[in-house]
Design an enzyme around this catalytic site. Structure first.
Site, PDB file in Angstrom:
ATOM      1  N   HIS A   1     -22.093  88.157  41.169  1.00 57.79           N
ATOM      2  CA  HIS A   1     -20.740  88.140  40.626  1.00 57.79           C
ATOM      3  C   HIS A   1     -20.755  87.322  39.345  1.00 57.79           C
ATOM      4  O   HIS A   1     -21.478  86.325  39.232  1.00 57.79           O
ATOM      5  CB  HIS A   1     -19.782  87.490  41.634  1.00 57.79           C
ATOM      6  CG  HIS A   1     -18.501  86.995  41.014  1.00 57.79           C
ATOM      7  ND1 HIS A   1     -18.288  85.659  40.736  1.00 57.79           N
ATOM      8  CD2 HIS A   1     -17.383  87.641  40.617  1.00 57.79           C
ATOM      9  CE1 HIS A   1     -17.087  85.509  40.199  1.00 57.79           C
ATOM     10  NE2 HIS A   1     -16.518  86.695  40.107  1.00 57.79           N
TER      11      HIS A   1
ATOM     12  N   ASN B   1     -17.908  86.187  35.915  1.00 56.97           N
ATOM     13  CA  ASN B   1     -16.567  86.262  35.351  1.00 56.97           C
ATOM     14  C   ASN B   1     -16.483  85.299  34.179  1.00 56.97           C
ATOM     15  O   ASN B   1     -16.941  84.161  34.273  1.00 56.97           O
ATOM     16  CB  ASN B   1     -15.531  85.890  36.420  1.00 56.97           C
ATOM     17  CG  ASN B   1     -14.134  85.735  35.852  1.00 56.97           C
ATOM     18  OD1 ASN B   1     -13.655  84.627  35.651  1.00 56.97           O
ATOM     19  ND2 ASN B   1     -13.487  86.854  35.594  1.00 56.97           N
TER      20      ASN B   1
ATOM     21  N   HIS C   1     -12.981  78.535  56.407  1.00 57.62           N
ATOM     22  CA  HIS C   1     -12.761  78.893  57.812  1.00 57.62           C
ATOM     23  C   HIS C   1     -14.063  79.265  58.526  1.00 57.62           C
ATOM     24  O   HIS C   1     -14.089  79.351  59.755  1.00 57.62           O
ATOM     25  CB  HIS C   1     -11.736  80.036  57.930  1.00 57.62           C
ATOM     26  CG  HIS C   1     -12.135  81.295  57.247  1.00 57.62           C
ATOM     27  ND1 HIS C   1     -11.855  81.552  55.926  1.00 57.62           N
ATOM     28  CD2 HIS C   1     -12.796  82.401  57.705  1.00 57.62           C
ATOM     29  CE1 HIS C   1     -12.317  82.751  55.604  1.00 57.62           C
ATOM     30  NE2 HIS C   1     -12.889  83.283  56.658  1.00 57.62           N
TER      31      HIS C   1
ATOM     32  N   GLY D   1      -0.773  93.027  38.995  1.00 56.87           N
ATOM     33  CA  GLY D   1      -1.816  93.670  38.209  1.00 56.87           C
ATOM     34  C   GLY D   1      -2.258  94.999  38.798  1.00 56.87           C
ATOM     35  O   GLY D   1      -1.761  95.450  39.837  1.00 56.87           O
TER      36      GLY D   1
END
Length: 310
Positions: free
Chosen positions: A116, A118, A185, A269
């Protein structure tokens, strides 16, 4: 503010569109079978966003990549969502523009990690006041079957992206990445980390922009050699099933914690572009336990523990 160092929105946008093209070209060449479809979209009016547009590029069912999505978006509006104003109350009442390139690559072979990246720019303006702006981004790696060589390479390139910007820069953003990509979690790291930065503006526009570009430009150098080393590795059906199971953690993080996903959905979006990060096939399994001493167990006990790889 230094008038010679004012934010230049068009220069940032031009860089981001070029980065998207560079990354897609490299990944398509590596795949060798499939290419990216190009979906240019515009929306004049939304619930929150005044207008928006972008270029979504997706590769499906390739020889190497099951799904690869590389998205450029540029949106603007007169009202920020709760995710933005909660920790930045000074943004209330300002018009904003947000642009960035975001990508997630899901390979077929479980020996190739998911990756990933960004990079993004945000600016909020109000008449009579200085603009509020910052850069953010990073990249991270999510292996299914860990490999020390790959982890060392990934973090070596991460450090290389940071080294021109001062001692301690890599360590700061590497630690931030480990802290951010943590599934609370599950009490698990999402992967082996990389870099994460946000709210970057202290050094002025030119230097902050230069750092964002360095992170963007180093991503393909970090990921492509790993793909080249692993794409012809053999694997079993059981290893493929473990990959599909572990992809579920990616879904959990993106839908519960990821700032970009939440920002996109809260601003109304384009849903297809926002959720292109989700894997095409996922296998959820109740209370799965790995065999002690197995490679699957080693992922949890060794690779998903934050450590200094370089």
């Amino acid at each position: 503010m230094n008038t010679e160092d004012q934010p230049d929105i068009e220069t940032v946008k031009s860089y981001l569109i070029g980065l998207q093209e560079t990354i897609c070209s490299a990944l398509a060449e590596e795949d060798g079978k499939a290419d990216f479809i190009v979906d240019e979209w515009q929306r004049e009016k939304g619930k929150v966003i005044g207008k928006g547009g972008g270029i979504t590029r997706v590769l499906n069912n390739g020889a190497v990549f099951e799904q690869a999505g590389v998205n450029f978006s540029h949106v603007s509006g007169g009202q920020l969502p709760a995710s933005a104003t909660a920790h930045r109350p000074e943004l209330a009442g300002r018009e904003f523009q947000a642009m960035g390139v975001s990508l997630v690559i899901h390979p077929k072979n479980p020996m190739i990690p998911t990756s990933h990246a960004n990079v993004r720019f945000f600016i909020a303006t109000k008449e009579g006041e200085d603009p509020v702006w910052w850069f953010g981004g990073g990249f991270d790696l999510t292996p299914y079957y860990g490999n020390d060589e790959d982890c060392i390479h990934w973090h070596t390139i991460s450090k290389k992206a940071c080294d021109p910007f001062g001692e301690g820069t890599y360590k700061k953003y590497k630690t931030w990445c480990d802290d951010y990509f943590y599934i609370k979690h599950r009490n698990e790291q999402r992967g082996i980390g990389g870099l994460f930065f946000d709210d970057l503006n202290e050094e002025g526009f030119a230097k902050s922009f230069a750092f964002m570009k360095s992170v963007g430009d180093h991503y393909i150098d970090a990921y492509r050699p790993i793909v080249q080393r692993r794409k012809n590795d053999s694997y079993t059906e059981e290893q493929r099933n473990f990959q599909l199971y572990r992809r579920g953690r990616y879904v959990e993080f993106n839908l519960v914690y990821d700032r970009g996903t939440l920002f996109g959905l809260q601003t109304g979006g384009r849903t297809e572009s926002i959720l292109m990060s989700l894997p095409p096939v996922v296998h959820f399994e109740y209370d799965r336990k790995e065999t002690e001493g197995s490679e699957e167990a080693k992922l949890y006990s060794y690779y998903l523990q934050p450590k200094d790889w370089v």
